[in-house]
Design a protein around this motif. Structure first.
Motif, PDB file in Angstrom:
ATOM      1  N   ILE A 256     -35.093 -28.951   9.502  1.00  0.00           N
ATOM      2  CA  ILE A 256     -35.857 -30.182   9.343  1.00  0.00           C
ATOM      3  C   ILE A 256     -36.161 -30.381   7.859  1.00  0.00           C
ATOM      4  O   ILE A 256     -36.601 -29.449   7.174  1.00  0.00           O
ATOM      5  CB  ILE A 256     -37.175 -30.127  10.141  1.00  0.00           C
ATOM      6  N   ARG A 257     -35.945 -31.593   7.365  1.00  0.00           N
ATOM      7  CA  ARG A 257     -36.318 -31.923   5.986  1.00  0.00           C
ATOM      8  C   ARG A 257     -37.787 -32.348   5.967  1.00  0.00           C
ATOM      9  O   ARG A 257     -38.197 -33.172   6.781  1.00  0.00           O
ATOM     10  CB  ARG A 257     -35.428 -33.038   5.441  1.00  0.00           C
ATOM     11  N   VAL A 258     -38.546 -31.772   5.032  1.00  0.00           N
ATOM     12  CA  VAL A 258     -40.002 -31.908   5.076  1.00  0.00           C
ATOM     13  C   VAL A 258     -40.555 -32.414   3.752  1.00  0.00           C
ATOM     14  O   VAL A 258     -40.148 -31.970   2.676  1.00  0.00           O
ATOM     15  CB  VAL A 258     -40.663 -30.547   5.391  1.00  0.00           C
ATOM     16  N   CYS A 259     -41.508 -33.331   3.837  1.00  0.00           N
ATOM     17  CA  CYS A 259     -42.409 -33.667   2.741  1.00  0.00           C
ATOM     18  C   CYS A 259     -43.785 -33.111   3.105  1.00  0.00           C
ATOM     19  O   CYS A 259     -44.234 -33.250   4.253  1.00  0.00           O
ATOM     20  CB  CYS A 259     -42.505 -35.174   2.527  1.00  0.00           C
TER      21      CYS A 259
ATOM     22  N   VAL B 105     -48.574 -41.959   0.243  1.00  0.00           N
ATOM     23  CA  VAL B 105     -47.807 -40.765   0.602  1.00  0.00           C
ATOM     24  C   VAL B 105     -46.743 -41.109   1.637  1.00  0.00           C
ATOM     25  O   VAL B 105     -45.586 -40.678   1.539  1.00  0.00           O
ATOM     26  CB  VAL B 105     -48.744 -39.659   1.136  1.00  0.00           C
ATOM     27  N   VAL B 106     -47.123 -41.880   2.639  1.00  0.00           N
ATOM     28  CA  VAL B 106     -46.176 -42.257   3.686  1.00  0.00           C
ATOM     29  C   VAL B 106     -45.017 -43.057   3.091  1.00  0.00           C
ATOM     30  O   VAL B 106     -43.844 -42.816   3.401  1.00  0.00           O
ATOM     31  CB  VAL B 106     -46.882 -43.044   4.803  1.00  0.00           C
ATOM     32  N   GLU B 107     -45.333 -43.999   2.217  1.00  0.00           N
ATOM     33  CA  GLU B 107     -44.276 -44.798   1.581  1.00  0.00           C
ATOM     34  C   GLU B 107     -43.337 -43.922   0.772  1.00  0.00           C
ATOM     35  O   GLU B 107     -42.108 -44.076   0.820  1.00  0.00           O
ATOM     36  CB  GLU B 107     -44.912 -45.860   0.686  1.00  0.00           C
TER      37      GLU B 107
ATOM     38  N   ILE C  10     -41.087 -41.814   3.094  1.00  0.00           N
ATOM     39  CA  ILE C  10     -39.995 -42.615   3.666  1.00  0.00           C
ATOM     40  C   ILE C  10     -38.899 -42.830   2.621  1.00  0.00           C
ATOM     41  O   ILE C  10     -37.703 -42.763   2.930  1.00  0.00           O
ATOM     42  CB  ILE C  10     -40.528 -43.941   4.217  1.00  0.00           C
ATOM     43  N   GLU C  11     -39.312 -43.052   1.370  1.00  0.00           N
ATOM     44  CA  GLU C  11     -38.327 -43.214   0.305  1.00  0.00           C
ATOM     45  C   GLU C  11     -37.485 -41.951   0.132  1.00  0.00           C
ATOM     46  O   GLU C  11     -36.266 -42.007  -0.045  1.00  0.00           O
ATOM     47  CB  GLU C  11     -39.028 -43.546  -1.008  1.00  0.00           C
ATOM     48  N   GLN C  12     -38.154 -40.798   0.175  1.00  0.00           N
ATOM     49  CA  GLN C  12     -37.454 -39.535  -0.048  1.00  0.00           C
ATOM     50  C   GLN C  12     -36.603 -39.124   1.151  1.00  0.00           C
ATOM     51  O   GLN C  12     -35.475 -38.643   0.992  1.00  0.00           O
ATOM     52  CB  GLN C  12     -38.459 -38.425  -0.372  1.00  0.00           C
ATOM     53  N   LEU C  13     -37.147 -39.291   2.338  1.00  0.00           N
ATOM     54  CA  LEU C  13     -36.488 -38.774   3.545  1.00  0.00           C
ATOM     55  C   LEU C  13     -35.608 -39.813   4.231  1.00  0.00           C
ATOM     56  O   LEU C  13     -34.770 -39.457   5.062  1.00  0.00           O
ATOM     57  CB  LEU C  13     -37.548 -38.273   4.533  1.00  0.00           C
ATOM     58  N   GLY C  14     -35.830 -41.086   3.926  1.00  0.00           N
ATOM     59  CA  GLY C  14     -35.109 -42.156   4.611  1.00  0.00           C
ATOM     60  C   GLY C  14     -35.873 -42.691   5.802  1.00  0.00           C
ATOM     61  O   GLY C  14     -35.858 -43.889   6.085  1.00  0.00           O
TER      62      GLY C  14
ATOM     63  N   VAL D 171     -48.154 -44.381   9.506  1.00  0.00           N
ATOM     64  CA  VAL D 171     -46.811 -43.994   9.978  1.00  0.00           C
ATOM     65  C   VAL D 171     -46.392 -44.744  11.238  1.00  0.00           C
ATOM     66  O   VAL D 171     -45.203 -45.016  11.440  1.00  0.00           O
ATOM     67  CB  VAL D 171     -46.748 -42.468  10.228  1.00  0.00           C
ATOM     68  N   LEU D 172     -47.352 -45.096  12.073  1.00  0.00           N
ATOM     69  CA  LEU D 172     -47.018 -45.619  13.398  1.00  0.00           C
ATOM     70  C   LEU D 172     -46.160 -46.883  13.374  1.00  0.00           C
ATOM     71  O   LEU D 172     -45.210 -46.989  14.186  1.00  0.00           O
ATOM     72  CB  LEU D 172     -48.302 -45.844  14.195  1.00  0.00           C
TER      73      LEU D 172
END
Length: 242
Positions: free
Chosen positions: A31-34, A66-68, A71-75, A119-120
């Motif tokens: 799993i890719r994690v932030c 952080v959420v934004e 999403i940028e980093q993980l897609g 996130v929802l």
């Protein structure tokens, strides 16, 4: 575990203890994690591509940022883990100040609310998500002299069960992990007499390791747990039995 490889996760409260063990297990499982936590400047390399992000979960705007960024980093974000938490020293309720009480709820409950509200919409649009909230076995078996912590974690269990009913039909599961006494910094900072009393109640006769607790998060993040909706998974050494 089915459905783990290649997924993405955002973990709030992943700097140490159970959160750090969850991050490590997720990453080693593919799993890719932030990770978001109260990182100091010295703990964060320069640049915007590092997977560690400084954040105070009581700040709703900071959580949205952080959420934004995640999403940028993980897609996209498949899995949200809300593990940021705090408590008060063991003491009689009459000695707890309102500021201490409010801080516990600001972190344990409001911080989770901020993350989920951020996130929802993303998960609803994708019609998939795994939301895992860290509660406590003290939500189900409250202990004396821990009123603020117990109340906040019990509220989190009820909050999670309510939300789970709202979003399950959209492919999103919401569940809690309710750890028992675990070998963390928070545990070691607790009153020695209280810790001795608590361990004496455990049928297993010892506290848990962070690795033992982390496995519950991996299960809830996987396709194996697709039928787990609004549940409290309780790795607690027998402190609470169903």
């Amino acid at each position: 575990m089915r459905g783990i490889e290649g997924r993405t996760a955002l973990v709030f409260g992943g700097k140490s203890g159970i959160g750090a063990a969850v991050v490590n297990l997720f990453e080693t499982s593919g799993i890719r994690v932030c990770t978001a936590d109260m990182f100091s400047a010295g703990e964060l390399p320069l640049g915007e591509t590092d997977s560690r992000i400084a954040c105070d979960v009581t700040d709703a705007d900071a959580v949205r940022s952080v959420v934004e960024r995640a999403i940028e980093q993980l897609g996209h974000i498949d899995i949200l883990v809300n593990n940021a938490g705090t408590g008060t020293p063991a003491c009689d309720l009459i000695a707890v100040t309102y500021e201490e009480w409010r801080r516990v709820f600001d972190v344990n409950l409001d911080g989770t609310l901020h993350a989920i509200q951020a996130v929802l919409p993303h998960m609803l649009e994708r019609r998939f998500g795994r939301i895992i909230n860290t509660a406590s076995q003290l939500a189900h078996r409250p202990a004396p002299r821990q009123a603020a912590y117990c109340a906040s974690k019990a509220a989190l269990v009820a909050f999670s069960a309510s939300l789970a009913q709202e979003v399950a039909s959209n492919g999103i599961t919401v569940n809690c992990v309710c750890p028992g006494p675990t070998d963390t910094q928070m545990w070691h900072a607790s009153d020695p007499a209280w810790k001795e009393w608590k361990v004496a109640q455990l049928p297993i006769g010892r506290i848990g390791t962070v690795e033992e607790i982390a496995s519950a998060y991996l299960y809830l993040a996987s396709d194996e747990a697709a039928f787990m909706v609004g549940q409290s998974l309780s790795p607690n050494g027998g402190d609470v039995m169903w």
